[in-house]
Design a protein around this motif. Structure first.
Motif, PDB file in Angstrom:
ATOM      1  N   THR A 351       0.799  -1.224   0.000  1.00  0.00           N
ATOM      2  CA  THR A 351       0.000   0.000   0.000  1.00  0.00           C
ATOM      3  C   THR A 351       0.826   1.266   0.000  1.00  0.00           C
ATOM      4  N   ASP A 352       2.119   1.189   0.329  1.00  0.00           N
ATOM      5  CA  ASP A 352       2.931   2.414   0.341  1.00  0.00           C
ATOM      6  C   ASP A 352       4.399   2.064   0.303  1.00  0.00           C
ATOM      7  N   ILE A 353       5.184   3.033  -0.154  1.00  0.00           N
ATOM      8  CA  ILE A 353       6.633   2.886  -0.202  1.00  0.00           C
ATOM      9  C   ILE A 353       7.254   4.249   0.037  1.00  0.00           C
ATOM     10  N   ASP A 354       8.367   4.255   0.726  1.00  0.00           N
ATOM     11  CA  ASP A 354       9.137   5.486   0.917  1.00  0.00           C
ATOM     12  C   ASP A 354      10.588   5.088   1.099  1.00  0.00           C
ATOM     13  N   GLY A 355      11.455   6.061   1.062  1.00  0.00           N
ATOM     14  CA  GLY A 355      12.861   5.751   1.207  1.00  0.00           C
ATOM     15  C   GLY A 355      13.710   6.992   1.271  1.00  0.00           C
ATOM     16  N   ILE A 356      15.009   6.778   1.421  1.00  0.00           N
ATOM     17  CA  ILE A 356      15.997   7.849   1.499  1.00  0.00           C
ATOM     18  C   ILE A 356      17.194   7.431   0.655  1.00  0.00           C
ATOM     19  N   GLY A 357      17.711   8.367  -0.133  1.00  0.00           N
ATOM     20  CA  GLY A 357      18.941   8.103  -0.849  1.00  0.00           C
ATOM     21  C   GLY A 357      18.780   8.088  -2.344  1.00  0.00           C
ATOM     22  N   ASP A 361      22.375   3.992  -3.326  1.00  0.00           N
ATOM     23  CA  ASP A 361      22.461   3.838  -1.862  1.00  0.00           C
ATOM     24  C   ASP A 361      21.116   3.991  -1.165  1.00  0.00           C
ATOM     25  N   ALA A 362      20.060   3.971  -1.906  1.00  0.00           N
ATOM     26  CA  ALA A 362      18.742   4.166  -1.298  1.00  0.00           C
ATOM     27  C   ALA A 362      18.411   3.039  -0.336  1.00  0.00           C
ATOM     28  N   ARG A 363      17.639   3.398   0.699  1.00  0.00           N
ATOM     29  CA  ARG A 363      17.090   2.404   1.611  1.00  0.00           C
ATOM     30  C   ARG A 363      15.583   2.598   1.621  1.00  0.00           C
ATOM     31  N   LEU A 364      14.851   1.506   1.473  1.00  0.00           N
ATOM     32  CA  LEU A 364      13.416   1.576   1.266  1.00  0.00           C
ATOM     33  C   LEU A 364      12.654   1.012   2.453  1.00  0.00           C
ATOM     34  N   ILE A 365      11.491   1.587   2.718  1.00  0.00           N
ATOM     35  CA  ILE A 365      10.558   1.083   3.713  1.00  0.00           C
ATOM     36  C   ILE A 365       9.225   0.880   3.008  1.00  0.00           C
ATOM     37  N   ILE A 366       8.600  -0.281   3.245  1.00  0.00           N
ATOM     38  CA  ILE A 366       7.395  -0.659   2.499  1.00  0.00           C
ATOM     39  C   ILE A 366       6.319  -1.066   3.492  1.00  0.00           C
ATOM     40  N   GLY A 367       5.069  -0.731   3.183  1.00  0.00           N
ATOM     41  CA  GLY A 367       3.943  -1.133   4.003  1.00  0.00           C
ATOM     42  C   GLY A 367       2.922  -1.892   3.192  1.00  0.00           C
ATOM     43  N   GLY A 368       2.293  -2.899   3.798  1.00  0.00           N
ATOM     44  CA  GLY A 368       1.293  -3.667   3.073  1.00  0.00           C
ATOM     45  C   GLY A 368       0.656  -4.716   3.951  1.00  0.00           C
ATOM     46  N   TYR A 369       0.197  -5.794   3.310  1.00  0.00           N
ATOM     47  CA  TYR A 369      -0.492  -6.862   4.041  1.00  0.00           C
ATOM     48  C   TYR A 369      -0.449  -8.137   3.222  1.00  0.00           C
ATOM     49  N   ASP A 370      -0.767  -9.235   3.865  1.00  0.00           N
ATOM     50  CA  ASP A 370      -0.842 -10.543   3.211  1.00  0.00           C
ATOM     51  C   ASP A 370      -2.150 -10.622   2.428  1.00  0.00           C
ATOM     52  N   SER A 371      -2.058 -10.963   1.161  1.00  0.00           N
ATOM     53  CA  SER A 371      -3.270 -11.039   0.345  1.00  0.00           C
ATOM     54  C   SER A 371      -4.260 -12.047   0.879  1.00  0.00           C
ATOM     55  N   ASP A 372      -3.764 -13.094   1.522  1.00  0.00           N
ATOM     56  CA  ASP A 372      -4.648 -14.136   2.025  1.00  0.00           C
ATOM     57  C   ASP A 372      -5.213 -13.816   3.412  1.00  0.00           C
ATOM     58  N   ASN A 373      -4.648 -12.839   4.085  1.00  0.00           N
ATOM     59  CA  ASN A 373      -5.123 -12.459   5.412  1.00  0.00           C
ATOM     60  C   ASN A 373      -4.877 -10.965   5.571  1.00  0.00           C
ATOM     61  N   GLY A 374      -5.785 -10.183   5.027  1.00  0.00           N
ATOM     62  CA  GLY A 374      -5.563  -8.745   4.923  1.00  0.00           C
ATOM     63  C   GLY A 374      -5.851  -7.942   6.162  1.00  0.00           C
ATOM     64  N   GLU A 375      -6.086  -8.594   7.301  1.00  0.00           N
ATOM     65  CA  GLU A 375      -6.444  -7.847   8.513  1.00  0.00           C
ATOM     66  C   GLU A 375      -5.233  -7.253   9.230  1.00  0.00           C
ATOM     67  N   PHE A 376      -4.052  -7.785   8.967  1.00  0.00           N
ATOM     68  CA  PHE A 376      -2.904  -7.421   9.786  1.00  0.00           C
ATOM     69  C   PHE A 376      -1.864  -6.656   8.983  1.00  0.00           C
ATOM     70  N   PRO A 377      -1.436  -5.504   9.489  1.00  0.00           N
ATOM     71  CA  PRO A 377      -0.408  -4.719   8.782  1.00  0.00           C
ATOM     72  C   PRO A 377       0.934  -5.437   8.767  1.00  0.00           C
ATOM     73  N   LEU A 378       1.676  -5.202   7.696  1.00  0.00           N
ATOM     74  CA  LEU A 378       3.031  -5.724   7.566  1.00  0.00           C
ATOM     75  C   LEU A 378       3.922  -4.623   7.012  1.00  0.00           C
ATOM     76  N   THR A 379       5.196  -4.685   7.347  1.00  0.00           N
ATOM     77  CA  THR A 379       6.168  -3.769   6.752  1.00  0.00           C
ATOM     78  C   THR A 379       7.428  -4.541   6.389  1.00  0.00           C
ATOM     79  N   TRP A 380       8.184  -3.963   5.462  1.00  0.00           N
ATOM     80  CA  TRP A 380       9.454  -4.549   5.041  1.00  0.00           C
ATOM     81  C   TRP A 380      10.474  -3.444   4.847  1.00  0.00           C
ATOM     82  N   ASP A 381      11.730  -3.832   4.985  1.00  0.00           N
ATOM     83  CA  ASP A 381      12.841  -2.910   4.766  1.00  0.00           C
ATOM     84  C   ASP A 381      13.747  -3.495   3.700  1.00  0.00           C
ATOM     85  N   SER A 382      14.318  -2.614   2.899  1.00  0.00           N
ATOM     86  CA  SER A 382      15.285  -3.069   1.892  1.00  0.00           C
ATOM     87  C   SER A 382      16.508  -2.171   1.936  1.00  0.00           C
ATOM     88  N   SER A 383      17.660  -2.774   2.177  1.00  0.00           N
ATOM     89  CA  SER A 383      18.912  -2.021   2.197  1.00  0.00           C
ATOM     90  C   SER A 383      19.623  -2.063   0.849  1.00  0.00           C
TER      91      SER A 383
END
Length: 1023
Positions: A351-357, A361-383
Motif C-alpha cells: 500500500t505504500d513505499i518510501d525511502g531515502i537516498g 544507496d537508497a534504503r526503502l521502507i514498504i507497508g502492506g499486508y498478506d493477500s490471504d489475510n488482509g487484517e494485519f499490517p506488515l512492513t518490510w525494509d530493503s537495504s
C-alpha cells in the motif's frame, strides 16, 4: 540461605535518574514538593497532542503521511470522531495539531475521504489535498485553506468529462510558474480518466487534459491513473511527468508506468511505456492504489543509469508487490517482497513505499499486508533495493473502511532513515495509529493518533512502564527517549483477562502477565527493554495452577505466582513450573526484604507466610489480623528482614515482627498516645488499604498506606516504639485510588499513586527530623530554637509544633498550639518558641528537667527533633545570710565566706576577684567548687580594699544564676571599734538537723569575738 538479590520490584530499577528522564516529557503540573503532582500520560485532544483517542472520539483510519518541503513538519490524514481530518506534527509524529476538519470550512465529497495529500517541494508552508472531487490548498502551513478551480467544471467545457475521481496529486515548478497535476481513476471499473494539469499562477487557474489515453501511437479505450509525479530533479527544464496508468481497453487490460517529456506525447521511443507485470509475466489490472518512489538523484536520461524508480502496487486480485522500474524498458521487474507473489502464504499487497537516498544507496521502507489475510499490517525494509527484510513486530491495526476490507499501511521514512532506521507507519482499523521504528522496520511501537483510549491506569514498573485500560483492550506503555510508546497490547493475543507489568530488579528483563479471571495465565518476557516480547513455553497450568492472582519477578528467569494455598515458581522462565505450599488462602501479594534474603506472601486469610529460600519453602502462616481482608497487601519495613506491615480492603494497618519473642499483629494506624499526640485524631485510619510502602526516614521509620475509600494517603511515622499517623491529602479532584508504588530514599521518598486514569507523584522530603533543636531555660521559662526544614517548597511555609514534657512524669506542660487545635494543623512559622510559667496556662517549674520536641506539622508531619533542658534553681538572694554581706566594710583581711544551705544543692561555685565584672582572669583570687556552704579564705587580703565575690548553686539538674556581692576590708591603722556579735546564722534546710559544722562556725566566731574584745581593751586610745 537464599541470597539472590531480590529487591522490591521498583526499588532498584525506578531510580532518580529515571525520574528525571520521565519528567522530561511526562512533566508534573506545577505543585509544591509536599503535594501530589500529576504526571502527563499519553493524551487526547488538542491539549494532549492527539496521542490517544478520547473515550468517545476515536481515531479510526490513518490515511496518508507526508513531509513538507524542508521536513520540519509531517501532515497526516485520519478519521477522527467519524470525521475526516488533517493533522500536522512538528515533532516527527509524536504529537499533532488538527489543521483541517471536514465541514469546518468545506464539506468534503467522496464520503469524506482524502485520497491524496501533496506538499510543495519548494515552500515549506504549502500543501495540497484532494477529496476526489475538489483540490484544496494552504499557503500558511494549514492555518487556512482555499479551493482551487474545479477540475470537473473545466472538464465539462473543455474535454471529455472524467467519470472517475481525483486520486493523486503532484506539483511542479518552472521558474515563477507553478503547475498542479491531478490523476483520476474509477475504482473497480472501466473509466475515461487521465492526467490533468493546472497552471496555478495563471488567471482563472485553467485545467488542461494531458490526454494519457489518446496522445500515444496506439490509443486506449479507457484509463485509470493511480499515481502521477513530476520529474523530481529536472522538471523546470524537461517538464517531465510520470504516471502509473491502467489501460482498461477490453481484452488488453494492463498497467504501465508511462511518461512524457518536453510537452511531447506519452510513450515516445526515448521514453516508452513500461508494463508492470506480476512475476514478470502476467499483465495486471484491478488496481486499487499505486505509489511510485523516485530516488534523490533520479535522471531521465537512460544513459545515466539513474532513470529508475520503485513502484508499490495494491490490487484487488493478489497481484500487488514492489516493482523495479527502469525508464525506457518494456517491463518492470517484480521484486517479490515475500517470494513468489502467487504462492500460498507469500502473496503480498503493498500500500505504500518510501525511502531515502539515491539510486545506488537508497534504503526503502514498504507497508502492506498478506493477500490471504488482509487484517494485519506488515512492513518490510530493503537495504539493497532488491531484497526485503520482514517485520518481527508489526504495527498494530486492522482492515480499513476504505473500499477493500484490508489493512492499509502508509509509511514515511525519516530524513536519516538510511542510517538511523527511523520511520513512521500509519495504520487503519480497530487498533490503528501512528507507529514508530528505530530499527529499519523490524519492530514498531505506536506513538500517536491511537484508537486506544486511557480510562484507567493499572500499574507502573521499571523505567517507566505503565499499564492502562481501555473499554476493551489493555496497553503497556514505555517511556522511551522522553516520549511514551505503546509496546504491548491485548489486541496482540486473544484473551479476556487483564495484563500487568513488572521489571526484574536488575533491570535486565521486562515481564507482562495475563492475570485474573478470564486470563490465560501467560507470561511474556522481553530482554530488550520492552521492544519485543516472547511468551513463555509453558505456564502455571503445568503445575496445577489456572489464574495468576499475584506475581513477583525475582530475576530474569525466576518468577513467583500466587495461587490458592500455593505459590507457583519457575527459575527457568516458564520452562518448568513447581507448586509450593503456602497456606494463607489465595495469595494476593508478595514482598521482599531490602537485603533480598526474605520473602513474605500475604493471602485472603489475612495472614502471611515467610520464605528464606527464594520461595521454595514457606513457613507456618501467622495468625490472621483482627480485621479480615480478602485482598491484603504487604511490605517489609525498609531495612528489615523481620518487620512486616499489612493492610487490605478490610481496613487498618498492622505491624508484625517475626523476630519478636512472641510475634503478634499490632494495629498502628490511628494510634493516639494522648492529647496533642501528633495524630490527625479519629480519622487518620485506613478504611480500604489498596497500597502500602515503607520508606527511609532519618530518625525513625515511615509507612505510607493508600486508602481506596477516601483516596488519601495515611502517613504513619515510627519513632522508637511509638507509631503516629497523619494524612496526606489526595490529589485535587482525584478518585479511584488503586495502587501505591514507591522508591525509598533518605529523607526524600518518592511515591507514585494511581488514581483512576491518572498517575501522580509525591516526593516526601519531610521524612527527616527537625535539625539543631536547642533549648535554654531560666528558673520559670524555656526558649526553644531550631533550624528550618528545607523541603524546597517555594511559597509554601513550613509550620512547626513544639511540645515541652516533664521528663520524670511524662506530663506535657506546654505547646505552641491551643487545645482547640487538636490536630496540630496550624503550628507556627517562626524558628523559635518561648514558654513561661503561668502564661497561657503553661507550667514551667524551677530546677526541673524537660524534654523539648519540635515537629514540622505542615505541609505534612515530619519526624521529631528533640533536646533536653533543665530550668535553673532559684539563685541565692539577700535573704540567705551572706557573710560578708553585700556592701560590708571593715571586713577582716582573712575573711570567712558563708551562706544559707540549699537543700537541693550538690555543690556551690564561688569566685573571689578584684574585678567587679569577673572578666579579668588575672584579678581572680580564688575559684572554688564547694560541697559546703562556707569557706575560709586561705590568704590575706589587702587593707582598705574592695573585693568582689559571687556564689551560685549547682543541683543535680542545673545551675542557678550567680549572686554577686562586694565588701571592703578593714583599714590597716584603724582604731579599735566595738564589734557586736554577728547574728545567728539560720540554716534553712527543711526537715533536716543542723549540721555539726555550723556549730563549729559558731564556736570559731565566739572565740574570735572574745579575742577582738580583749585586743580592743588593751590597745584603746582616744582618737
Amino acid at each position: 540461605m537464599f541470597k539472590t538479590k531480590i529487591s522490591k520490584v521498583l526499588g532498584v530499577v525506578l531510580t532518580a535518574a529515571m525520574v528525571l528522564s520521565m519528567f522530561a516529557v511526562a512533566t508534573p503540573v506545577a505543585a509544591a514538593n509536599q503535594a501530589w503532582s500529576k504526571i502527563a500520560l499519553p493524551g487526547s485532544g488538542a491539549t494532549g497532542g492527539y496521542v490517544v483517542s478520547d473515550t468517545d472520539m476515536r481515531f479510526y483510519d490513518i490515511g496518508i503521511l507526508e513531509w513538507n518541503a524542508d521536513k520540519t513538519a509531517v501532515y497526516a490524514t485520519a478519521v477522527y470522531n467519524d470525521t475526516m481530518c488533517i493533522f500536522k506534527s512538528t515533532d516527527a509524529g509524536r504529537t499533532w495539531k488538527m489543521v483541517f476538519e471536514d465541514g469546518d470550512v468545506f464539506d468534503l465529497a467522496g464520503a469524506g475521504r482524502i485520497f491524496d495529500i501533496c506538499a510543495s517541494s519548494v515552500n515549506a508552508n504549502e500543501i495540497y489535498f484532494t477529496d476526489g472531487h475538489d483540490i484544496f490548498t494552504s499557503k500558511d502551513g494549514g492555518a487556512t485553506w482555499n479551493k482551487m478551480s474545479n477540475l470537473y467544471t473545466y472538464a465539462a467545457s473543455n474535454f471529455a468529462i472524467p467519470d472517475g475521481i481525483i486520486v493523486t496529486l503532484d506539483v511542479g515548478y518552472a521558474g515563477a510558474n507553478k503547475y498542479v497535476f491531478a490523476g483520476t481513476a474509477t475504482f473497480g471499473g472501466v473509466g475515461i480518466n487521465g492526467v490533468y494539469m493546472c497552471q496555478e499562477t495563471a488567471f482563472g487557474m485553467p485545467w488542461t487534459d494531458l490526454d494519457v489515453i489518446g496522445q500515444r501511437d496506439d490509443a486506449w479505450d479507457g484509463c485509470n491513473v493511480w499515481d502521477v509525479v513530476v520529474d523530481p530533479t529536472d522538471f523546470a527544464t524537461k517538464q517531465g511527468v510520470i504516471a502509473v496508468a491502467e489501460d482498461t481497453t477490453s481484452g488488453s487490460e494492463a498497467t504501465y508506468i508511462t511518461a512524457k517529456y518536453f510537452g511531447n506525447q506519452w510513450d515516445m521511443p526515448y521514453c516508452m511505456d513500461t508494463e508492470v507485470k506480476e512475476n514478470n509475466t502476467d499483465s495486471i489490472s484491478g488496481i486499487y492504489h499505486a505509489e511510485l518512489w523516485l530516488p534523490s538523484d533520479f535522471n531521465s536520461n537512460a544513459a545515466s543509469g539513474k532513470f529508475q524508480g520503485w513502484l508499490a502496487l495494491q490490487t484487488s486480485d493478489s497481484q500487488g508487490d514492489v516493482y523495479l522500474w527502469y525508464g525506457n524498458t518494456a517491463a518492470t521487474i517484480d521484486l517479490n517482497v515475500r517470494g513468489y507473489s502467487g504462492g500460498s502464504g507469500t502473496s503480498t499487497e503493498v500500500t505504500d513505499i518510501d525511502g531515502i537516498g539515491g539510486v545506488a544507496d537508497a534504503r526503502l521502507i514498504i507497508g502492506g499486508y498478506d493477500s490471504d489475510n488482509g487484517e494485519f499490517p506488515l512492513t518490510w525494509d530493503s537495504s539493497d533495493r532488491l531484497t526485503f527484510s520482514a517485520t518481527v513486530k508489526a504495527p498494530t491495526g486492522a482492515d480499513s473502511s476504505w473500499g477493500l476490507s484490508v489493512a492499509t499501511v502508509t509509511v514515511l521514512a525519516m530524513g536519516d532513515y538510511n542510517t538511523s532506521g527511523k520511520a513512521l507507519a500509519g495504520t487503519a482499523g480497530w487498533d490503528c495509529g501512528i507507529s514508530y521504528t528505530a530499527d529499519f522496520g523490524k519492530t514498531w511501537n505506536q506513538i500517536s493518533m491511537m484508537r486506544q483510549a486511557i480510562n484507567e491506569v493499572a500499574n507502573i514498573a521499571g523505567n517507566l512502564f505503565v499499564v492502562t485500560y481501555d473499554y476493551v483492550e489493555q496497553s503497556v506503555w514505555r517511556l522511551s527517549g522522553g516520549v511514551y510508546e505503546r509496546v504491548f497490547s491485548t489486541s496482540m493475543f486473544d484473551a479476556d483477562g487483564d495484563i500487568d507489568v513488572q521489571v526484574s530488579p536488575a533491570g535486565d528483563a521486562v515481564f507482562i502477565a495475563d492475570i485474573g479471571i478470564g486470563g490465560t495465565a501467560t507470561i511474556w518476557r522481553s530482554l530488550d527493554n520492552g521492544q519485543t516480547f516472547a511468551a513463555q513455553v509453558s505456564n502455571i497450568s503445568t503445575a496445577g495452577g489456572s489464574i495468576i492472582n499475584s506475581w513477583l519477578v525475582s530475576n530474569a528467569n525466576t518468577i513467583l505466582v500466587g495461587g490458592t494455598n500455593n505459590v507457583y515458581q519457575t527459575s527457568t522462565n516458564g520452562v518448568l513450573w513447581f507448586a509450593r505450599a503456602c497456606l494463607v488462602g489465595t495469595v494476593t501479594s508478595f514482598a521482599v526484604s531490602t537485603d533480598g534474603s526474605t520473602l513474605v506472601a500475604a493471602g485472603s486469610d489475612s495472614a502471611i507466610s515467610k520464605s528464606v529460600d527464594g520461595g521454595i519453602t514457606w513457613g507456618t502462616a501467622t495468625a490472621a489480623t483482627t480485621i479480615t481482608s480478602s485482598v491484603p497487601v504487604v511490605t517489609f519495613q525498609n531495612g528489615s528482614n523481620s518487620v512486616v506491615y499489612l493492610t487490605g480492603n478490610g481496613g487498618a494497618a498492622y505491624v508484625y515482627d517475626f523476630a519478636a519473642a512472641a510475634p503478634v499483629w499490632t494495629r498502628i494506624d490511628n494510634t493516639v498516645t494522648g492529647a496533642y499526640a501528633f495524630d490527625s485524631s479519629s480519622y487518620a485510619d485506613v478504611d480500604n488499604g489498596v497500597g502500602i510502602f515503607s520508606g527511609i526516614a532519618s530518625g525513625g521509620n515511615v509507612l505510607y498506606v493508600l486508602d481506596g475509600t477516601w483516596n488519601n494517603l495515611i502517613r504513619i511515622t515510627n519513632v522508637g516504639t511509638t507509631y503516629t499517623a497523619g494524612i496526606i491529602a489526595k490529589p485535587t479532584g482525584a478518585t479511584g485510588a488503586t495502587k501505591l508504588i514507591g522508591i525509598a530514599a533518605p529523607g526524600a521518598n518518592m511515591l507514585y499513586g494511581i488514581f483512576g486514569a491518572s498517575l501522580y507523584v509525591y516526593t516526601d522530603k519531610m521524612a527527616v527530623p527537625v535539625a539543631n533543636v536547642k533549648a535554654t531555660a531560666t528558673t520559670d521559662s524555656i526558649k526553644v530554637t531550631w533550624d528550618a526544614l528545607n523541603v524546597d517548597n517555594t511559597g509554601v511555609p513550613v509550620k512547626y509544633f513544639v511540645v515541652v514534657t516533664d521528663l520524670s512524669t511524662a506530663y506535657k506542660v506546654a505547646y505552641t498550639v491551643t487545645a482547640a487545635d487538636v490536630n496540630q494543623k496550624n503550628g507556627i512559622t517562626s524558628l523559635s518558641a518561648t514558654f513561661k510559667n503561668d502564661v497561657t496556662g503553661f507550667i514551667v517549674s524551677e530546677d526541673t528537667v524537660y524534654q523539648v520536641s519540635v515537629w514540622a506539622v505542615s505541609p505534612v508531619m515530619s519526624f521529631v527533633g528533640t533536646a533536653s533542658v533543665s530550668t535553673q534553681p532559684q539563685p541565692l538572694t539577700y535573704t540567705v545570710n551572706l557573710m560578708p554581706t553585700n556592701g560590708a566594710s571593715n571586713v577582716p583581711v582573712n575573711p570567712v565566706f558563708a551562706w544559707d544551705a540549699v537543700s537541693t544543692a550538690v555543690s556551690y561555685d564561688l569566685v573571689l576577684s578584684t574585678d567587679p565584672t569577673f572578666a579579668d582572669a588575672t584579678k581572680v583570687l580564688a575559684t572554688k567548687n564547694l560541697t559546703t556552704n562556707y569557706w575560709a579564705y586561705d590568704g590575706t587580703l589587702s587593707n582598705s580594699a574592695s573585693y568582689y565575690w559571687r556564689v551560685r548553686v549547682n543541683t543535680a539538674n542545673s545551675t542557678s544564676e550567680w549572686f554577686p556581692a562586694v565588701f571592703t576590708t578593714v583599714k590597716a591603722d584603724a582604731a579599735p571599734v566595738e564589734v557586736n556579735n554577728p547574728p545567728d546564722i539560720t540554716l534553712e534546710v527543711p526537715q533536716a538537723e543542723t549540721p555539726a559544722y555550723i556549730w563549729l562556725i559558731v564556736a570559731v566566731g565566739a572565740v574570735l569575738t572574745i579575742a577582738v574584745i580583749v585586743l580592743i581593751v588593751r590597745t584603746r586610745r582616744v582618737v
